[in-house]
Design an enzyme around this catalytic site. Structure first.
Site, PDB file in Angstrom:
ATOM      1  CB  CYS A 115      87.033  69.366  33.569  1.00 33.06           C
ATOM      2  SG  CYS A 115      86.883  70.851  34.553  1.00 33.06           S
ATOM      3  CG  HIS A 261      90.541  69.894  31.366  1.00 32.46           C
ATOM      4  ND1 HIS A 261      89.815  70.920  30.812  1.00 32.46           N
ATOM      5  CD2 HIS A 261      90.502  70.081  32.714  1.00 32.46           C
ATOM      6  CE1 HIS A 261      89.352  71.692  31.780  1.00 32.46           C
ATOM      7  NE2 HIS A 261      89.760  71.212  32.940  1.00 32.46           N
ATOM      8  CG  ASN A 291      89.430  75.026  33.549  1.00 32.79           C
ATOM      9  OD1 ASN A 291      88.688  74.445  32.759  1.00 32.79           O
ATOM     10  ND2 ASN A 291      89.706  74.542  34.751  1.00 32.79           N
TER      11      ASN A 291
HETATM   12  O1  UT7 Z   1      89.367  72.078  35.713  1.00 35.24           O
HETATM   13  C1  UT7 Z   1      88.841  71.789  36.940  1.00 35.24           C
HETATM   14  C2  UT7 Z   1      89.819  71.210  37.845  1.00 35.24           C
HETATM   15  N1  UT7 Z   1      90.550  72.244  38.518  1.00 35.24           N
HETATM   16  C3  UT7 Z   1      91.866  72.213  38.541  1.00 35.24           C
HETATM   17  O2  UT7 Z   1      92.466  71.364  37.936  1.00 35.24           O
HETATM   18  C4  UT7 Z   1      92.571  73.237  39.381  1.00 35.24           C
HETATM   19  C5  UT7 Z   1      93.707  72.599  40.111  1.00 35.24           C
HETATM   20  N2  UT7 Z   1      94.442  73.525  40.962  1.00 35.24           N
HETATM   21  C6  UT7 Z   1      95.227  74.503  40.479  1.00 35.24           C
HETATM   22  O3  UT7 Z   1      95.346  74.673  39.275  1.00 35.24           O
HETATM   23  C7  UT7 Z   1      96.022  75.336  41.473  1.00 35.24           C
HETATM   24  O4  UT7 Z   1      95.884  74.769  42.754  1.00 35.24           O
HETATM   25  C8  UT7 Z   1      95.583  76.823  41.512  1.00 35.24           C
HETATM   26  C9  UT7 Z   1      95.988  77.507  40.220  1.00 35.24           C
HETATM   27  C10 UT7 Z   1      94.096  76.928  41.718  1.00 35.24           C
HETATM   28  C11 UT7 Z   1      96.298  77.546  42.651  1.00 35.24           C
HETATM   29  O5  UT7 Z   1      97.708  77.448  42.489  1.00 35.24           O
HETATM   30  P1  UT7 Z   1      98.618  76.940  43.682  1.00 35.24           P
HETATM   31  O6  UT7 Z   1     100.003  76.990  43.214  1.00 35.24           O
HETATM   32  O7  UT7 Z   1      98.076  75.607  44.121  1.00 35.24           O
HETATM   33  O8  UT7 Z   1      98.382  78.059  44.764  1.00 35.24           O
HETATM   34  P2  UT7 Z   1      97.881  77.913  46.270  1.00 35.24           P
HETATM   35  O9  UT7 Z   1      96.432  77.591  46.303  1.00 35.24           O
HETATM   36  O10 UT7 Z   1      98.813  76.995  47.013  1.00 35.24           O
HETATM   37  O11 UT7 Z   1      98.081  79.371  46.828  1.00 35.24           O
HETATM   38  C12 UT7 Z   1      99.386  79.944  47.006  1.00 35.24           C
HETATM   39  C13 UT7 Z   1      99.245  81.384  47.435  1.00 35.24           C
HETATM   40  C14 UT7 Z   1      98.227  81.605  48.559  1.00 35.24           C
HETATM   41  O12 UT7 Z   1      98.709  82.626  49.402  1.00 35.24           O
HETATM   42  P3  UT7 Z   1      99.444  82.287  50.774  1.00 35.24           P
HETATM   43  O13 UT7 Z   1      98.444  81.518  51.592  1.00 35.24           O
HETATM   44  O14 UT7 Z   1     100.643  81.455  50.410  1.00 35.24           O
HETATM   45  O15 UT7 Z   1      99.776  83.638  51.307  1.00 35.24           O
HETATM   46  C15 UT7 Z   1      97.009  82.089  47.850  1.00 35.24           C
HETATM   47  O16 UT7 Z   1      96.171  82.879  48.663  1.00 35.24           O
HETATM   48  O17 UT7 Z   1      98.756  82.157  46.341  1.00 35.24           O
HETATM   49  C16 UT7 Z   1      97.624  82.919  46.759  1.00 35.24           C
HETATM   50  N3  UT7 Z   1      96.761  83.101  45.608  1.00 35.24           N
HETATM   51  C17 UT7 Z   1      96.891  84.122  44.741  1.00 35.24           C
HETATM   52  N4  UT7 Z   1      97.754  85.153  44.702  1.00 35.24           N
HETATM   53  C18 UT7 Z   1      97.631  86.018  43.668  1.00 35.24           C
HETATM   54  C19 UT7 Z   1      95.709  82.316  45.216  1.00 35.24           C
HETATM   55  N5  UT7 Z   1      95.178  82.824  44.093  1.00 35.24           N
HETATM   56  C20 UT7 Z   1      95.887  83.938  43.790  1.00 35.24           C
HETATM   57  C21 UT7 Z   1      95.802  84.890  42.763  1.00 35.24           C
HETATM   58  N6  UT7 Z   1      96.693  85.895  42.744  1.00 35.24           N
HETATM   59  N7  UT7 Z   1      94.872  84.788  41.775  1.00 35.24           N
END
Ligand code: UT7
Length: 334
Positions: A115, A261, A291
């Site tokens: 990125c 970004h 993204n």
């Molecule tokens: O550009 C490259 C660099 N990448 C980034 O900058 C990405 C950085 N990270 C992020 O943007 C975020 O961490 C994400 C958007 C990827 C995830 O968001 P989050 O608020 O950190 O969610 P999480 O990983 O803590 O997951 C929370 C919950 C989980 O369920 P449980 O374990 O609490 O039951 C996940 O399984 O949300 C669940 N989850 C989803 N639920 C519905 C993860 N993805 C999804 C989804 N739909 N698509």
């Protein structure tokens, strides 16, 4: 303040035609429009048709950038293509771009900084022009991430999209707008390998060559520990942006826009507020494009300039962080 050595002479971008909405994804994985919008800010993303390859998108953006720069492909001294989704492992995607835009004999190579790739490319182009080694450098950020996304993994497939953005960088030549010297004013590049495993495509290289088992384990697809990246993204984007401003003796108040970004609206919001900038100075298009990794900044900047929102003479801070982890910032006067 020193006169910039180089400036962006022309820009272009390309977004493929297929729109994949959050509601389309609801039919593919266990997710919801509400979750995606709340956690990321994304509503839809663009997907390249099967017939399209990365260099097609890069060439389309590059042609527009050359047109705006009023230059021809033969005027280019170098082509730098920032991508983690090349046409093939070898040769470089930049080689195919050279052919498709009709450039001849200029050194053409890829840059792998995920990125942060476009900001790294801009920084290198500025150095090459400053040193006198090159006059016109084409920098492209391009990704065809839909080919490396695991469409059954809800934690990654909702995030990414395809697209390309390009800039022709050339001598600043003392150009002015609204009493400000136009050009690339400062750049910063960083990499911290301690989080190298947080965001990878683990297979297909020398470590884990492609094999039926590797394919079965989806090692050719994106694997991400989103939380790891989230935590450092806000901190590192803020610190490198501050460093790029410090180099110029500037503060956030001296900026007209921040062009970050587009990884996650929450990350961008936090980074912008930590820089002490009001939200209305933040450019964003994540809602429509998701993204697009290295393509995200040049797509957003080009859209913002072409729509008249960002005007000649405006000071813009770009900042990006991604796999590596690598991150960087640049301050330019448009
Ligand atoms: O550009 C490259 C660099 N990448 C980034 O900058 C990405 C950085 N990270 C992020 O943007 C975020 O961490 C994400 C958007 C990827 C995830 O968001 P989050 O608020 O950190 O969610 P999480 O990983 O803590 O997951 C929370 C919950 C989980 O369920 P449980 O374990 O609490 O039951 C996940 O399984 O949300 C669940 N989850 C989803 N639920 C519905 C993860 N993805 C999804 C989804 N739909 N698509």
């Amino acid at each position: 303040m020193t006169q910039p050595a180089s400036r962006i002479l022309g820009m272009g971008h390309f977004l493929p035609p297929i729109v994949r909405t959050n509601s389309d994804l609801e039919k593919m994985v266990d997710t919801s429009d509400a979750w995606i919008v709340e956690r990321t800010g994304i509503r839809e993303r663009r997907i390249a048709p099967e017939s399209m390859v990365t260099s097609d998108m890069a060439a389309a953006a590059a042609k527009l950038a050359l047109e705006q720069a009023e230059l021809e492909a033969k005027d280019l001294d170098m082509i730098l293509v920032a991508t983690v989704t090349p046409d093939v492992p070898m040769p470089a995607t930049a080689v195919f771009v050279q052919e498709k835009i009709g450039a001849s004999n200029c050194p053409s190579m890829d840059l792998s900084a995920a990125c942060a790739g476009f900001v790294f490319g801009l920084s290198l182009a500025d150095s090459l022009i400053r040193s006198g080694a090159m006059r016109h450098v084409l920098v492209v950020g391009v990704e065809l991430l839909s080919r490396v996304v695991d469409w059954s993994d809800r934690t990654t497939c909702v995030l990414f999209g395809d697209g390309a953005g390009a800039a022709v960088v050339g001598p600043a030549g003392g150009a002015m707008a609204r009493d400000r010297p136009r050009g690339i004013m400062s750049t910063r590049m960083n990499t911290d390998a301690t989080l190298a495993n947080s965001l990878t495509i683990p297979g297909g290289g020398s470590a884990r060559p492609m094999s039926p088992i590797a394919l079965e384990q989806k090692l050719n697809k994106i694997h991400m520990r989103g939380q790891d990246i989230f935590k450092v993204a806000v901190k590192n984007l803020q610190s490198s942006s501050q460093a790029a401003l410090d180099d110029l003796g500037m503060t956030g108040a001296d900026l007209d826009w921040i062009c970050p970004h587009q990884a996650n609206l929450r990350i961008i919001d936090l980074a912008v507020s930590k820089l002490g900038l009001p939200r209305d100075k933040m450019l964003t298009n994540i809602e429509r494009v998701g993204n697009t990794s290295s393509a995200s900044i040049p797509i957003l900047l080009d859209e913002s300039v072409k729509s008249g929102k960002v005007r000649p003479g405006d000071r813009v801070l770009m900042c990006a962080l991604g796999a590596g982890i690598s991150w960087g910032s640049a301050v330019i006067t448009v």
